[in-house]
Design an enzyme around this catalytic site. Sequence first.
Site, PDB file in Angstrom:
ATOM      1  N   TYR A  50     -10.864  -3.796   3.562  1.00 36.58           N
ATOM      2  CA  TYR A  50      -9.879  -3.557   4.210  1.00 36.58           C
ATOM      3  C   TYR A  50     -10.641  -3.007   5.891  1.00 36.58           C
ATOM      4  O   TYR A  50     -12.082  -2.444   5.702  1.00 36.58           O
ATOM      5  CB  TYR A  50      -9.085  -2.104   3.362  1.00 36.58           C
ATOM      6  CG  TYR A  50      -8.378  -0.925   5.041  1.00 36.58           C
ATOM      7  CD1 TYR A  50      -8.156  -0.857   6.208  1.00 36.58           C
ATOM      8  CD2 TYR A  50      -7.198  -0.799   4.467  1.00 36.58           C
ATOM      9  CE1 TYR A  50      -7.388  -0.897   7.119  1.00 36.58           C
ATOM     10  CE2 TYR A  50      -5.976  -0.857   4.807  1.00 36.58           C
ATOM     11  CZ  TYR A  50      -5.837  -0.082   6.702  1.00 36.58           C
ATOM     12  OH  TYR A  50      -5.290  -0.183   7.309  1.00 36.58           O
TER      13      TYR A  50
ATOM     14  N   GLU B 170       0.934  -1.519   0.268  1.00 33.39           N
ATOM     15  CA  GLU B 170      -0.160   0.316   0.097  1.00 33.39           C
ATOM     16  C   GLU B 170       0.855   1.732  -0.048  1.00 33.39           C
ATOM     17  O   GLU B 170       1.849   1.154   1.072  1.00 33.39           O
ATOM     18  CB  GLU B 170      -0.762  -0.271   0.963  1.00 33.39           C
ATOM     19  CG  GLU B 170      -2.150   0.164   1.407  1.00 33.39           C
ATOM     20  CD  GLU B 170      -2.961  -0.143   2.374  1.00 33.39           C
ATOM     21  OE1 GLU B 170      -2.612   1.314   2.956  1.00 33.39           O
ATOM     22  OE2 GLU B 170      -3.102  -0.909   3.205  1.00 33.39           O
TER      23      GLU B 170
ATOM     24  N   ASP C  70      -5.665  10.499   9.497  1.00 29.77           N
ATOM     25  CA  ASP C  70      -4.089   9.679   9.762  1.00 29.77           C
ATOM     26  C   ASP C  70      -4.003  10.628  11.418  1.00 29.77           C
ATOM     27  O   ASP C  70      -3.610  11.708  11.510  1.00 29.77           O
ATOM     28  CB  ASP C  70      -3.475   9.957   8.408  1.00 29.77           C
ATOM     29  CG  ASP C  70      -3.440   8.663   7.375  1.00 29.77           C
ATOM     30  OD1 ASP C  70      -2.787   8.594   7.625  1.00 29.77           O
ATOM     31  OD2 ASP C  70      -3.567   9.111   5.888  1.00 29.77           O
TER      32      ASP C  70
END
Lengths: 276, 403
Positions: free
Chosen positions: A177, A51, A62
């Site tokens: 995911y 990734e 993030d």
Amino acid sequence: MSQTRLEKRFADLKEEGRGGLVTFVTAGDPDFETSLELVKGLPKAGADVIELGMPFSDPMADGPAIQASSLRALRNGMTLSKTLDLVRAFRQDNQDTPIILMGYYNPIYIYGVDKFLTDAKSAGVDGFIIVDLPPEHDDEFCIPTMEQGLHFIRLTTPTTVGDRLPKVLNNTSGFVYYVSILGITGTAAASDSATHEAVARLKAETDLPVAVGFGIRTPEQAAKVATVADAAVVGSAIIDKLRENLDDDNQAKPGLSQAVLEYVRTLADGVRGSRT
Amino acid sequence: MTTPNSYMNGPDERGHFGIFGGRYVAETLMPLILEVEKAYDAAKADPSFQKDYDYYAKHYVGRPSPLYFAERLTRELGGAKIYFKRDELNHTGSHKANNVLGQILLARRMGKKRIIAETGAGQHGVATATFCALFNLPCVVYMGATDIARQAPNVFRMKLLGAEVIGVESGTGTLKDAMNDALRDWVTNVEETFYIIGTAAGPHPYPVMVRDFQSIIGREAKEQMLEAEGRLPDQLVACIGGGSNAIGLFHPFLDDKDVAITGVEAAGFGVKTDKHAASLTGGKPGVLHGNRTFLLQDDDGQIQDAHSISAGLDYPGIGPEHSWLHDIGRVNYASASDTEALEAFQMLSKVEGIIPALEPAHALAHVTKIAPDMGKDKIILMNLCGRGDKDIFTVAEALGVEI
């Protein structure tokens, strides 16, 4: 339709009877050359899927590690088109390891969706995870991606329940995911039982492989996740290892790639030992 | 009721104003955002919600705010009659209270137990901290480290009100970075937390919700103007960062074709430099903070840092409805520099005895440019959306005065 590189990788893992390791690094962190060396070394260190983060100035989902990583790359001149250059360079001697680009929509929107998809495909990209494109905006990038024969991989979270789950799984391909915690990358880790339940819930709804990420830091954690899911995703912990090998000016110290790859190797060993 | 051929129909059910708006957020937040939308629609249809809003707006915020004819300023500029909508007289010192009141009532309706907010100048943070004190809810305010330094009085105010102020070091430590961290908090604490966004931006339904709550400014002003002058103004002026005070004033007038409307962005050191906050003048469409809108960004789609002497305008984006109004040409967008705002700030203090916030000082700077050339029978209505107590240190420093 023939199998894509990503589908083949997960099929092979199934055949081998083991969970996979998905590794995240930011393209161009800390600089293009070091980053390329690192990415080139990942398959041999045991990464099954790569990734690759597309640096963005405002990575809202993030945590501190990946925020800093993204900014380091940008300060050293990384751009979206250089990220594609990096993939192209990697593909010169690797045709087997899938590369998923992960990031935020704006740089792609500015690059131009159609041109980006064409360029990404020819560079050897296999799919995308775009954090800020929920199914409500599928027409914008997800559908064009599928039309190019590339994968659009969706994040599902502990809040993806009820009617929401089928909606999120629709138009998802390659793998799903599962973000195992509420929160940003690199912070807490989920309990084993919660992960187990969530993966079971997903498996009941989809035949796609399920990868689990967010908060995995040790080979033991990766191993545990790989017993219940099809793959474990490790990101921030790898970035932290990279950061330990930067000097005071955020430049790579000698041996950075080797140090990071050694750590990836321990994760890969953990994952490989998990189902024996 | 909506009518065809109206500028007031937007957004569509997916939150789009033309190509702008939308909900570009992480999946973790999507269910909650859909829930907020549902709850807001239900609240709008519930008379008791409006009744609660009206009660606190009147008795706690102090609405309606006056419409004031600035007679001396009008004489000084020698042209159009200048009226101020005096939202700086609201409790907490700005228009921000109108929106926070609405959103916190919604949060209570939804049973949320914790409030977070981002703030630039601190006006929205203070308003949020104030209502959290009133309703006994824990309050966390994200504020850029740069802004904390230049808006010390508001930081102290928030702390007095019981809020926790978290300094944000990332980026340039301004409003954009505070919003990033507020979104990160929300993703982490999504179940019990309500995020009170302070401007008419973010994922749908925030832009429409903030606009609706702020539209009380324009609705009151319309009525007051009809009473004072027997007609509508010729020109509306308001400053724009994210654009909540402006959309609040503008929206009820959008279909009044004879009313010209101007939003004033912050030109910082000048829109030709790389130090400004004029997203419409100097930016292009992109996706950030949950919506598509005009953004200051480079050729790679990386968001650039804004600059303005006014912390409240120091944001590289703008609400999506403004982007749309700009695109279709219904609203004209101009800009005023740091220097022009500083001059207007001092002028209003001396001429009218009103110390404005640096944000509406930008609007005033534009008024001083256009009023002299307009006939004496023309009327300008400007939103004086905040008072300047918080800015005296910044202004003193800019003028080289030690206090």
